[in-house]
Scaffold this motif. Structure first.
Motif, PDB file in Angstrom:
ATOM      1  N   VAL A 175      -3.179  17.695   0.319  1.00 59.30           N
ATOM      2  CA  VAL A 175      -3.235  18.892   1.151  1.00 59.30           C
ATOM      3  C   VAL A 175      -4.680  19.367   1.207  1.00 59.30           C
ATOM      4  N   ILE A 176      -5.202  19.472   2.415  1.00 63.46           N
ATOM      5  CA  ILE A 176      -6.550  19.994   2.623  1.00 63.46           C
ATOM      6  C   ILE A 176      -6.394  21.437   3.050  1.00 63.46           C
ATOM      7  N   THR A 177      -6.816  22.347   2.181  1.00 62.38           N
ATOM      8  CA  THR A 177      -6.545  23.767   2.427  1.00 62.38           C
ATOM      9  C   THR A 177      -7.760  24.650   2.217  1.00 62.38           C
ATOM     10  N   PRO A 178      -7.924  25.621   3.103  1.00 59.90           N
ATOM     11  CA  PRO A 178      -8.887  26.682   2.828  1.00 59.90           C
ATOM     12  C   PRO A 178      -8.224  27.737   1.963  1.00 59.90           C
ATOM     13  N   GLU A 179      -9.014  28.699   1.587  1.00 58.69           N
ATOM     14  CA  GLU A 179      -8.467  29.863   0.892  1.00 58.69           C
ATOM     15  C   GLU A 179      -8.629  31.066   1.807  1.00 58.69           C
ATOM     16  N   TYR A 180      -7.497  31.668   2.168  1.00 60.81           N
ATOM     17  CA  TYR A 180      -7.492  32.873   2.987  1.00 60.81           C
ATOM     18  C   TYR A 180      -6.986  34.022   2.133  1.00 60.81           C
ATOM     19  N   ASN A 181      -7.802  35.010   1.880  1.00 58.37           N
ATOM     20  CA  ASN A 181      -7.392  36.179   1.100  1.00 58.37           C
ATOM     21  C   ASN A 181      -6.749  35.793  -0.237  1.00 58.37           C
ATOM     22  N   HIS A 182      -7.405  34.883  -0.925  1.00 61.56           N
ATOM     23  CA  HIS A 182      -6.968  34.397  -2.248  1.00 61.56           C
ATOM     24  C   HIS A 182      -5.678  33.595  -2.184  1.00 61.56           C
ATOM     25  N   PRO A 216       0.828  -1.215   0.000  1.00 61.09           N
ATOM     26  CA  PRO A 216       0.000   0.000   0.000  1.00 61.09           C
ATOM     27  C   PRO A 216       0.860   1.262   0.000  1.00 61.09           C
ATOM     28  N   LEU A 217       0.339   2.280  -0.627  1.00 61.57           N
ATOM     29  CA  LEU A 217       1.016   3.569  -0.661  1.00 61.57           C
ATOM     30  C   LEU A 217       0.760   4.305   0.643  1.00 61.57           C
ATOM     31  N   ARG A 218       1.779   4.947   1.146  1.00 68.00           N
ATOM     32  CA  ARG A 218       1.621   5.755   2.353  1.00 68.00           C
ATOM     33  C   ARG A 218       1.211   7.162   1.916  1.00 68.00           C
ATOM     34  N   LEU A 219      -0.031   7.517   2.265  1.00 73.15           N
ATOM     35  CA  LEU A 219      -0.590   8.810   1.894  1.00 73.15           C
ATOM     36  C   LEU A 219      -0.632   9.716   3.114  1.00 73.15           C
ATOM     37  N   ALA A 220       0.084  10.821   3.065  1.00 74.93           N
ATOM     38  CA  ALA A 220       0.028  11.822   4.129  1.00 74.93           C
ATOM     39  C   ALA A 220      -1.031  12.845   3.764  1.00 74.93           C
ATOM     40  N   VAL A 221      -2.044  12.947   4.603  1.00 74.10           N
ATOM     41  CA  VAL A 221      -3.111  13.928   4.433  1.00 74.10           C
ATOM     42  C   VAL A 221      -2.783  15.089   5.363  1.00 74.10           C
ATOM     43  N   ILE A 222      -2.500  16.243   4.787  1.00 72.07           N
ATOM     44  CA  ILE A 222      -2.049  17.397   5.561  1.00 72.07           C
ATOM     45  C   ILE A 222      -3.198  18.391   5.718  1.00 72.07           C
ATOM     46  N   ILE A 223      -3.575  18.635   6.972  1.00 75.57           N
ATOM     47  CA  ILE A 223      -4.615  19.618   7.273  1.00 75.57           C
ATOM     48  C   ILE A 223      -3.914  20.948   7.485  1.00 75.57           C
ATOM     49  N   ALA A 224      -4.156  21.892   6.578  1.00 76.80           N
ATOM     50  CA  ALA A 224      -3.363  23.114   6.508  1.00 76.80           C
ATOM     51  C   ALA A 224      -3.804  24.212   7.462  1.00 76.80           C
ATOM     52  N   SER A 225      -5.066  24.282   7.784  1.00 75.91           N
ATOM     53  CA  SER A 225      -5.553  25.385   8.605  1.00 75.91           C
ATOM     54  C   SER A 225      -5.248  25.148  10.078  1.00 75.91           C
ATOM     55  N   THR A 226      -4.817  26.213  10.745  1.00 70.07           N
ATOM     56  CA  THR A 226      -4.550  26.142  12.181  1.00 70.07           C
ATOM     57  C   THR A 226      -5.384  27.151  12.957  1.00 70.07           C
ATOM     58  N   GLU A 246      11.886  15.994   1.487  1.00 67.31           N
ATOM     59  CA  GLU A 246      10.714  15.178   1.813  1.00 67.31           C
ATOM     60  C   GLU A 246       9.642  15.256   0.728  1.00 67.31           C
ATOM     61  N   TRP A 247       9.630  16.336  -0.053  1.00 68.96           N
ATOM     62  CA  TRP A 247       8.637  16.516  -1.112  1.00 68.96           C
ATOM     63  C   TRP A 247       9.127  15.998  -2.472  1.00 68.96           C
ATOM     64  N   HIS A 248      10.424  15.830  -2.631  1.00 67.60           N
ATOM     65  CA  HIS A 248      11.016  15.516  -3.939  1.00 67.60           C
ATOM     66  C   HIS A 248      10.413  14.261  -4.577  1.00 67.60           C
ATOM     67  N   ALA A 249      10.074  14.396  -5.848  1.00 67.19           N
ATOM     68  CA  ALA A 249       9.628  13.274  -6.690  1.00 67.19           C
ATOM     69  C   ALA A 249       8.455  12.514  -6.084  1.00 67.19           C
ATOM     70  N   LYS A 250       7.531  13.261  -5.496  1.00 66.24           N
ATOM     71  CA  LYS A 250       6.314  12.669  -4.942  1.00 66.24           C
ATOM     72  C   LYS A 250       5.117  13.465  -5.446  1.00 66.24           C
ATOM     73  N   PRO A 251       3.982  12.796  -5.626  1.00 65.97           N
ATOM     74  CA  PRO A 251       2.796  13.504  -6.108  1.00 65.97           C
ATOM     75  C   PRO A 251       2.016  14.166  -4.978  1.00 65.97           C
ATOM     76  N   VAL A 252       1.331  15.238  -5.334  1.00 70.37           N
ATOM     77  CA  VAL A 252       0.518  15.999  -4.383  1.00 70.37           C
ATOM     78  C   VAL A 252      -0.858  16.231  -4.999  1.00 70.37           C
ATOM     79  N   GLY A 253      -1.880  15.925  -4.229  1.00 69.12           N
ATOM     80  CA  GLY A 253      -3.256  16.222  -4.610  1.00 69.12           C
ATOM     81  C   GLY A 253      -3.828  17.243  -3.647  1.00 69.12           C
TER      82      GLY A 253
END
Length: 193
Positions: free
Chosen positions: A80-87, A5-15, A103-110
């Protein structure tokens, strides 16, 4: 042939206090967990307060950084789960991105975005530029929630996620294709930026 299985990191961006991010993240994580080809690691940046780039980290910030880095490194792909703040996207996300490099090199991001009329899509377009600089491959399809506050009930359940469920499937199909291809490529020929 059985694939690991692929290890998928789901990043919650808003704090932010009172953020809507956990509601969207909960929906997305439940959706992604239906796939047997993914091992999901949810990374909530609100739980990882980091020093700002160039600042000396407090001991607590250093511990959070030390805990976050191997989780990002272990990922085969990111959402990456992200809101939009001021565009744009949240400062905490940019800081977390900038504090890491390989850590980001040669990896896909949705992306799963949410907001008002724009559904967070302007934040996503800016993130595509940032991740390109970090040698990551963003997938074309995204999931977006327009006027997100009217799309979930008081229990955090979507009123009708038919469109978003279809978008999530399409995005995850693209993401897993790229994740397998890039994991194989990194294994046989390590990426050197």
């Amino acid at each position: 042939m059985t694939r690991t299985p692929l290890r998928l990191a789901v990043i919650i961006a808003s704090t932010r206090q009172g953020r809507f991010a956990p509601t969207v993240a909960h929906w997305f994580t439940r959706t992604a967990e239906q796939r047997a080809d993914l091992d999901i690691d949810v990374i909530d940046l609100a739980e990882h307060p980091l020093a700002h780039l160039g600042e000396e980290a407090t001991p607590e910030q250093a511990r959070h950084h030390a805990a976050l880095t191997p989780r990002l490194a272990a990922a085969d792909a990111f959402v990456v789960i992200t809101p939009e703040y001021n565009h744009s996207f949240p400062a905490a996300l940019k800081n977390a991105i900038d504090l890491h490099r390989t850590e980001w090199h040669a990896k896909p991001v949705g992306f799963v975005s949410y907001g008002g009329l724009g559904g967070g899509l302007r934040a996503v377009e800016q993130l595509r530029l940032v991740f390109a600089e970090l040698h990551a491959a963003t997938v074309r399809d995204t999931v977006s929630f327009h006027n997100v506050w009217s799309l979930f009930d008081q229990d955090g359940e979507p009123l009708d996620a038919t469109i978003q469920n279809g978008a999530a499937k399409g995005m995850l199909d693209q993401l897993t294709w790229w994740a397998h291809a890039l994991r194989n490529a990194r294994t046989t020929h390590p990426y050197n930026a």
